[in-house]
Design an enzyme around this catalytic site. Structure first.
Site, PDB file in Angstrom:
ATOM      1  N   ASP A 235       2.794   5.975 -22.079  1.00 24.65           N
ATOM      2  CA  ASP A 235       2.506   5.332 -23.123  1.00 24.65           C
ATOM      3  C   ASP A 235       4.366   5.605 -23.917  1.00 24.65           C
ATOM      4  O   ASP A 235       4.506   4.901 -23.286  1.00 24.65           O
ATOM      5  CB  ASP A 235       2.461   6.760 -23.931  1.00 24.65           C
TER       6      ASP A 235
ATOM      7  N   HIS B  22       0.949  -1.021  -0.021  1.00 30.20           N
ATOM      8  CA  HIS B  22      -0.253  -0.010  -0.215  1.00 30.20           C
ATOM      9  C   HIS B  22       0.941   1.445   0.120  1.00 30.20           C
ATOM     10  O   HIS B  22       1.846   1.316   0.591  1.00 30.20           O
ATOM     11  CB  HIS B  22      -1.081  -0.280   0.661  1.00 30.20           C
TER      12      HIS B  22
ATOM     13  N   ASN C 220       0.078   8.915 -20.066  1.00 34.69           N
ATOM     14  CA  ASN C 220       0.684   8.156 -19.001  1.00 34.69           C
ATOM     15  C   ASN C 220       0.144   8.784 -17.523  1.00 34.69           C
ATOM     16  O   ASN C 220      -0.880  10.411 -17.707  1.00 34.69           O
ATOM     17  CB  ASN C 220       2.060   8.670 -18.829  1.00 34.69           C
TER      18      ASN C 220
ATOM     19  N   TYR D 271       0.936  12.626 -24.165  1.00 31.08           N
ATOM     20  CA  TYR D 271       0.675  12.331 -22.199  1.00 31.08           C
ATOM     21  C   TYR D 271      -0.798  11.747 -22.564  1.00 31.08           C
ATOM     22  O   TYR D 271      -1.678  11.590 -21.686  1.00 31.08           O
ATOM     23  CB  TYR D 271      -0.455  14.142 -22.122  1.00 31.08           C
TER      24      TYR D 271
END
Length: 144
Positions: A30, A22, A133, A131
């Site tokens: 990308d 966690h 990602n 963009y």
């Protein structure tokens, strides 16, 4: 092959998801992302779009409930543009897989790179959207 496991999940990616604790983060990058120069733990998912990876990962993955936004995307550089449908496509994939959408925020390009360096792993996908990602922060898995 395991029953009930999405075919987009490689053994290496499954192992990585299981190893994460966690608070750990994973980058779904990308195809343009400088993964190998930023990180030592790079997993290849060539030819697989990020929305498909999100559909595969999120049923196995608890989102961090102790942060405002367990999803982070990269902002467009000033003067550049991004396709808002990319974010919509990702959130729709998550909603389809788990029935809700966690909060999402965006980081400036170099802040995103700094955050990616601290992630547990970077998955380089076949995503070609500029963009495209996203970082996912893992939460505590409830004990049943």
């Amino acid at each position: 092959m395991l029953k009930g496991i999405h075919p987009a999940l490689s053994p290496e990616l499954l192992k990585t998801l299981a190893e994460m604790g966690h608070g750990d983060e994973i980058v779904l990058a990308d195809a343009h992302f400088p993964a190998h120069s930023l990180h030592k733990n790079v997993i290849r998912a060539d030819g697989i779009s990020i929305d498909i990876l999100l559909e595969a990962i999120t049923p196995l993955f608890e989102f961090d409930a102790y942060v405002d936004a367990p999803l982070l995307m990269m902002k467009a550089v000033e003067g550049d543009s991004l396709d808002p449908n990319v974010e919509t496509r990702y959130l729709n994939a998550i909603e389809s897989a788990v029935g809700f959408t966690p909060n999402l925020t965006s980081l400036e390009r170099f802040d995103f790179y700094t955050r990616a360096k601290q992630a547990y792993a970077v998955v380089v996908s076949g995503e070609i959207a500029k963009y495209g990602n996203i970082i996912i922060k893992k939460g505590v898995t409830p004990i049943l």
